[in-house]
Motif scaffolding. Structure first.
Motif, mmCIF file in Angstrom:
data_model
loop_
_atom_site.group_PDB
_atom_site.id
_atom_site.type_symbol
_atom_site.label_atom_id
_atom_site.label_comp_id
_atom_site.label_asym_id
_atom_site.label_seq_id
_atom_site.Cartn_x
_atom_site.Cartn_y
_atom_site.Cartn_z
ATOM 1 N N GLN A 66 35.285 -88.608 -16.608
ATOM 2 C CA GLN A 66 35.821 -87.584 -17.491
ATOM 3 C C GLN A 66 35.754 -86.166 -16.908
ATOM 4 N N ASP A 67 34.831 -85.934 -15.973
ATOM 5 C CA ASP A 67 34.713 -84.610 -15.367
ATOM 6 C C ASP A 67 35.466 -84.494 -14.048
ATOM 7 N N ALA A 85 34.136 -97.149 -22.234
ATOM 8 C CA ALA A 85 33.226 -96.030 -22.472
ATOM 9 C C ALA A 85 32.412 -95.717 -21.220
ATOM 10 N N GLN A 86 32.042 -96.771 -20.493
ATOM 11 C CA GLN A 86 31.286 -96.582 -19.257
ATOM 12 C C GLN A 86 32.158 -95.916 -18.200
ATOM 13 N N SER A 131 32.584 -92.233 -18.965
ATOM 14 C CA SER A 131 31.418 -91.406 -18.654
ATOM 15 C C SER A 131 31.353 -91.022 -17.188
ATOM 16 N N GLU A 136 40.232 -90.998 -25.315
ATOM 17 C CA GLU A 136 38.991 -90.246 -25.476
ATOM 18 C C GLU A 136 38.918 -89.001 -24.597
#
Length: 340
Positions: free
Chosen positions: A129-130, A122-123, A126, A154
């Motif tokens: 993802q962009d 998840a880290q 973050s 995700e």
């Protein structure tokens, strides 16, 4: 040169290793040898036998060099390669520092993005993802398959297949490209920087990732990948489940598969398979069917490897069809193991 005349400047890396082991003493040296392969032990023993007398100068040189390597490794762990470089340059000078860092990098075989391999998916998500799909693919190709699977699942559906395709076709990445990507992440996650050509990605990397995502994510990626790169999608599918993986299926599933496949194909496929696979199949057919299957395998005589592989692939295609229609379930890393 006599054995006793060897000097620090003349030592080869294997000789340095031999000197170090000798200096450790019998008990500690024995423990070290326990971590080595037979080939490494043989080479090390050869060097130890041929060392002769170890002068205090040689001993001190090797131990000092080993100390620097250990300190550099600890510095890398704590603050990264750049920190280790600065620390060693201050203590040893620039040339010696680079020599130690290069040697340590080769010994440790430090991978790019090693810092992120222990991070929570998840880290990682973050932070990336962009980014451009190519950048995301580069990073995922260097992470653990479990991490990459979690991140890939995700990502937005419209870029999942694009990233998957780029992972499979990534290949060898120049060090300057890896450095640029790592430098960006270094500011965010305190990264480990290593300049080296990175061989990562490829079809198998994508297979390992997809084997751990949930079924919904896998299907979504394959649908889009089949449109963008049909040949690649087919190759990945062929690697997702191979004939030898039958041993990982439960008995009920194997019995269902056997009912759906041609007996001639099964005999031919088993002809070139391992004893474990054969035992697994025979365990799930009746005694009479097993006897007939053994007779077919015996009477067909020698067969070409290509014939065996083609028969195995036909059976894998049947398994894939049964899974697609929901008649059987093949568990994946991203799915619950219990089915009710």
């Amino acid at each position: 040169m006599r054995k006793a005349d060897i000097s620090p400047a003349d030592l080869t890396p294997p000789q340095k290793a031999a000197v170090l082991v000798v200096c450790l003493g019998r008990d500690l040296a024995a423990k070290v040898l326990g971590y080595l392969s037979e080939e490494e032990i043989e080479q090390l023993t050869f060097e130890m036998v041929n060392l002769g007398t170890i002068s205090p100068e040689v001993r001190d040189h090797v131990l000092e060099e080993f100390r620097h390597v250990v300190e550099a490794q600890q510095a890398i762990t704590v603050g990264g390669a750049e920190y280790a470089h600065q620390l060693l340059a201050q203590a040893l000078g620039e040339d010696k520092a680079m020599e130690v860092i290069d040697r340590l990098t080769a010994l440790l075989k430090v991978n790019p993005f090693e810092f992120a391999r222990s991070a929570d998916p998840a880290q990682v998500l973050s932070f990336i993802q962009d980014e451009h799909p190519q950048t995301i693919a580069l990073i995922l190709a260097h992470l653990k398959a479990e991490q990459s699977a979690a991140v890939l699942a995700e990502l937005p559906a419209d870029i999942q297949a694009d990233v998957a395709r780029r992972v499979a076709t990534l290949g060898r990445t120049p060090p300057d490209v890896v450095r640029k990507v790592e430098t960006v992440l270094e500011r965010k996650m305190s990264s480990l920087l290593q300049e080296d050509y990175a061989l990562a990605g490829g079809v198998q990397a994508l297979v390992d990732i997809l084997a751990r995502v949930d079924r919904t994510t896998e299907r979504s990626i394959f649908e889009r990948l089949s449109e963008q790169a049909p040949e690649l999608a087919e190759e990945v599918k062929n690697r997702m489940f191979v004939f030898e993986d039958i041993v990982n299926l439960d008995d009920r599933t194997i019995q269902q598969i056997v009912m759906e496949i041609d007996s001639a194909d099964l005999a031919l496929a088993l002809k070139g398979s391992s004893a474990e696979v054969q035992e697994c199949v025979f365990r799930n057919v009746s005694a009479r069917a097993g006897e007939r299957l053994r007779e077919d395998m015996e009477y067909m005589g020698p067969v070409r490897v290509r014939q065996v592989e083609e028969a195995q692939q036909r059976i894998v295609n049947v398994i894939r069809r049964l899974e697609d229609t929901g008649e059987i379930v093949i568990s994946r890393g991203g799915e619950d193991e219990v089915i009710v």
